[in-house]
Design an enzyme around this catalytic site. Sequence first.
Site, mmCIF file in Angstrom:
data_model
loop_
_atom_site.group_PDB
_atom_site.id
_atom_site.type_symbol
_atom_site.label_atom_id
_atom_site.label_comp_id
_atom_site.label_asym_id
_atom_site.label_seq_id
_atom_site.Cartn_x
_atom_site.Cartn_y
_atom_site.Cartn_z
ATOM 1 N N LYS A 225 0.838 -1.203 0.000
ATOM 2 C CA LYS A 225 0.000 0.000 0.000
ATOM 3 C C LYS A 225 0.869 1.248 0.000
ATOM 4 C CE LYS A 225 -3.743 2.236 2.633
ATOM 5 N NZ LYS A 225 -4.557 2.190 3.878
ATOM 6 N N SER A 301 -9.375 2.127 3.152
ATOM 7 C CA SER A 301 -8.559 2.854 2.193
ATOM 8 C C SER A 301 -7.549 1.983 1.441
ATOM 9 C CB SER A 301 -7.806 3.982 2.906
ATOM 10 O OG SER A 301 -6.942 3.479 3.913
ATOM 11 N N SER A 325 -9.448 -0.224 7.399
ATOM 12 C CA SER A 325 -8.952 0.004 6.038
ATOM 13 C C SER A 325 -8.326 -1.218 5.383
ATOM 14 C CB SER A 325 -7.936 1.151 6.033
ATOM 15 O OG SER A 325 -8.574 2.371 6.319
#
Length: 623
Positions: A225, A301, A325
């Site tokens: 990420k 996210s 997330s």
Amino acid sequence: ISCSSSPLTSTHSSLFLSLSQIKMGFLKTKGEIYKAVEDVDVGPNSNQFYLTANVKAPRMAGFLVKVFAWLLETPIFGSIMLYFLKRNNLIHKLVTFAELQESPLYVPLHYYEGGKEEENQSGASPREQVRQALGCMVAPKPLYSFSRWTILDYSTAYNSKLITPTKVMERFLSAVEHSSTPSMQMSFFINFDAHDILRQAAQSTHRYQQGEALSVLDGVPIGIKDEIDCMPYPTTGGTKWMHKVRKCKDDAECVKRLRSCGAILVGKTNMHELGAGTSGINPHHGTTRNPYNIGRIAGGSSSGSAAVVAAGLCPAALGVDGGGSVRMPAALCGVVGFKPSFGRVSHSGVLPLNWTVGMVGILAGTVEDALLVYAAISGPNSSHHSQTALPTLCFPMLKSPKPIPNIRLAKYGEWFNDCNEEIRVCGSRALEKLHDNYGWETIEVTIPEIEVMRLAHYVSIGSECTTSIGRELEKLNKDEVGWDARVALSVYGSFSSQEYLNAQRIRNRQLQFHKRIFSMADVIVTPTTGVTAYTIGNDTRHTGELDYINGAALVRYQIAGNFLGLPAITIPVGYDNSHLPIGLQFIGKPWDESLLIHIAFSMQALCISQYKNPEVFWDLLAN
């Protein structure tokens, strides 16, 4: 003094604070007076009222988001709007002016109280920990109508000379290129470097040719990420500007550990800007689309990390979980999402957007793959001694087909059922399977003040975010920030020191409630989300969107894992009528990841034969 302030609202922060401190008149909100923790019943017959999320905001995108952001950023009118927004959404009543007896708890670190199963214990190097975890697993894998290739599948193929890491990475790069065509626009990655990927693959191929593979992870593609430092890439946090003011100079600790095991780090996956949203819609880097339906969100996210696993590009990826997330997008994309206990994985080299609620997590195709990556990345920073002694890392024995007996699952019925009907039915059937096949008991409990905890977490993560990046934002042209993120930062910057301190007192209070729940049960079970993946609007491309009703439904079951530092894992357990994945979540006791993984593995065993192929999928080990 405000404990956090956003320069996007600095011109009116003092005005807002004056409003928030008014003690008399029509602006004053009467705060909730909370009972002492010991006087609150957490049993099934408690008279505690279940308060649903009091979200009062229409969906906004396009021009409406711009207008809303402009209004919030005006010095006087913005302050008044923020005051009433917080009052109408019960932050003032339940947090700001609440009367509490508890002292603040700032960091959710826990004492270790031990587990209940046979385990392998470790305190070794990442490679040795991976080797030990592999020794806890069953090697043969039954054939199903659909299954994703696992880490062990990659390793076996390489060792058998059926394919090389270089060939796999050539297929990977071709797939990523295909995913970016106008007909797909999957937006999996913010950044990837084909030369670096092929360089890593060549090194791994050479090691296999020499019979010197570093671990079972050698040559396995893993996404990172873009909130986690990974050379040679900048770390953008989903923004257009973060990498300009914060240079990436080294791998994050979790990335170093994966690299030492030979994993091929294939680039920086897409994410919601600053992690400040649940959809994964990013106006700068594109909206990551759900491989099960490219017209639907992947969730956020950690949207890109979930999608690359679901689409078969990586058996595992790293995310960061500050408010669900990792688990939210995992559930929406039909993969496993695992967040360990706070402190289990080093946060060194991760953007400091949320110090006390954010944790590195794992997205994987199977529980076994999540375990292997967990084994690799767990442990303190290798460059210095940890100031906090962590409990010994333990791995569950997944070899025996016989599950652990006498597991008790705590279920709060009103909370569990606060989701759409298809999720409720699917989750309930999953619990029936656990009882029918393993004899596990579901016990009814009451978890008090869940909506209070959500609001306190929101105050905490917002305050920490704006405090962390406040200096950078002061120098920033606000036009570089996405419109939905500008709204979020305006709200975050309005939180006062009183609100932050009361939120930490609520954290202490909730931790005591959960300790009482865990004295009666081994884990808490919930749906992972209150809705499945919803449609990506045509009006979101350039501005993002504000959809607080769907957002509240997505985070409904996430908060305890972050706010209280508890380990949690989501497992795919079925699909809705639109063939969109549904996840079931297990929340564990602090440091009891081993038992949590075993429970998740047992749940997976009952569902995996029914897993369905996503509409977007690549087979990197074909033939």
